[in-house]
Design a protein around this motif. Sequence first.
Motif, PDB file in Angstrom:
ATOM      1  N   GLN A  12    -134.082  38.519 137.512  1.00 52.84           N
ATOM      2  CA  GLN A  12    -134.075  39.078 136.282  1.00 52.84           C
ATOM      3  C   GLN A  12    -133.066  38.392 135.200  1.00 52.84           C
ATOM      4  N   PRO A  14    -131.158  35.557 133.524  1.00 54.21           N
ATOM      5  CA  PRO A  14    -131.626  34.362 132.817  1.00 54.21           C
ATOM      6  C   PRO A  14    -131.282  33.275 133.974  1.00 54.21           C
ATOM      7  N   THR A  17    -127.713  31.256 133.632  1.00 47.96           N
ATOM      8  CA  THR A  17    -126.565  32.142 134.228  1.00 47.96           C
ATOM      9  C   THR A  17    -126.981  32.369 135.516  1.00 47.96           C
ATOM     10  N   ARG A  83    -124.406  35.489 130.311  1.00 40.86           N
ATOM     11  CA  ARG A  83    -125.658  35.901 130.256  1.00 40.86           C
ATOM     12  C   ARG A  83    -125.745  36.609 128.643  1.00 40.86           C
ATOM     13  N   GLU A  86    -127.127  33.546 126.670  1.00 33.86           N
ATOM     14  CA  GLU A  86    -128.558  33.293 127.193  1.00 33.86           C
ATOM     15  C   GLU A  86    -129.524  34.203 126.675  1.00 33.86           C
ATOM     16  N   GLU A  87    -129.151  35.509 126.402  1.00 30.47           N
ATOM     17  CA  GLU A  87    -130.168  36.512 126.284  1.00 30.47           C
ATOM     18  C   GLU A  87    -129.935  36.645 124.705  1.00 30.47           C
ATOM     19  N   ARG A  91    -131.581  32.853 123.161  1.00 30.30           N
ATOM     20  CA  ARG A  91    -132.869  33.253 123.778  1.00 30.30           C
ATOM     21  C   ARG A  91    -133.980  32.493 123.507  1.00 30.30           C
ATOM     22  N   THR A  94    -133.804  27.662 126.192  1.00 29.41           N
ATOM     23  CA  THR A  94    -132.928  27.149 127.355  1.00 29.41           C
ATOM     24  C   THR A  94    -132.293  25.759 127.130  1.00 29.41           C
ATOM     25  N   ASP A 210    -140.782  39.525 123.925  1.00 26.38           N
ATOM     26  CA  ASP A 210    -140.891  40.249 124.889  1.00 26.38           C
ATOM     27  C   ASP A 210    -141.030  41.840 124.554  1.00 26.38           C
ATOM     28  N   TYR A 213    -138.212  43.256 126.334  1.00 26.89           N
ATOM     29  CA  TYR A 213    -136.722  42.841 126.309  1.00 26.89           C
ATOM     30  C   TYR A 213    -135.614  43.757 126.100  1.00 26.89           C
ATOM     31  N   ASN A 214    -134.558  43.716 126.941  1.00 30.99           N
ATOM     32  CA  ASN A 214    -133.337  44.772 126.975  1.00 30.99           C
ATOM     33  C   ASN A 214    -132.198  43.918 127.227  1.00 30.99           C
ATOM     34  N   PRO A 215    -131.516  43.180 126.232  1.00 33.16           N
ATOM     35  CA  PRO A 215    -130.300  42.494 126.408  1.00 33.16           C
ATOM     36  C   PRO A 215    -129.216  43.369 127.034  1.00 33.16           C
TER      37      PRO A 215
END
Length: 234
Positions: A12, A14, A17, A83, A86-87, A91, A94, A210, A213-215
Amino acid sequence: MAYQTLQQEYLQIPVVTRAYTTACVLTTAAVQLEIITPFQLYFNPDLILRNYQVWRLITNFLFFGPVGFNFLFNMIFLYRYCRMLEEGSFRGRTADFVFMFLFGGLLMTIFGTFVSLVFLGQAFTIMLVYVWSRRNPNVRMNFFGLLNFQAPFLPWVLMGFSLLLGNSIIVDLLGIAVGHVYFFLEDVFPNQPGVSIFFFNMLFDTPEEDANYNPLPEERPGGFAWGEGQRLGG
């Protein structure tokens, strides 16, 4: 069951990372097990140009010293801020995130030649912290429960803490300088009237939303003993 849960959590993370932190951990493990030595990893322009040991352009970003507190703290900061970038602001971008890695690594390699640093991983981590802090200016940070400040001050707090410990701040300054160059070119300069820069094609992005999605939480306690640039044999 525990293995499956751990594997699921790992997958899970990214992709960028996950790849970078895994490479750092595996490189350190290989050195710890004496499969390779730091002498095979450090940045040396002469060996790169004359002996074509081009892998040193990458491996010097992957080794943070022997396993210990300094390595652990570096990995925590690297993982968290890489992370969150990236999230967060990267997001679904990439390719842009990879470009930032390449851009930052190139500048550090050029500057590192003049300041005689042989391992640039810590400076790269500071760059990630700097870019994240400038893109999250309203986040409140806490330094060991003693000092509260806004996120943009985090790289400078880390540098000040390193200075108080009597360490060289060259690594911190290099990371801050490269981070600022990227932030200026990507976030500040394009917003000037009539200016456009850094259009980068999305080669393998999936920007759709998403629902699950839960950053990671934005606020993170900052600060630890950033040492001076690692010297070979030091």
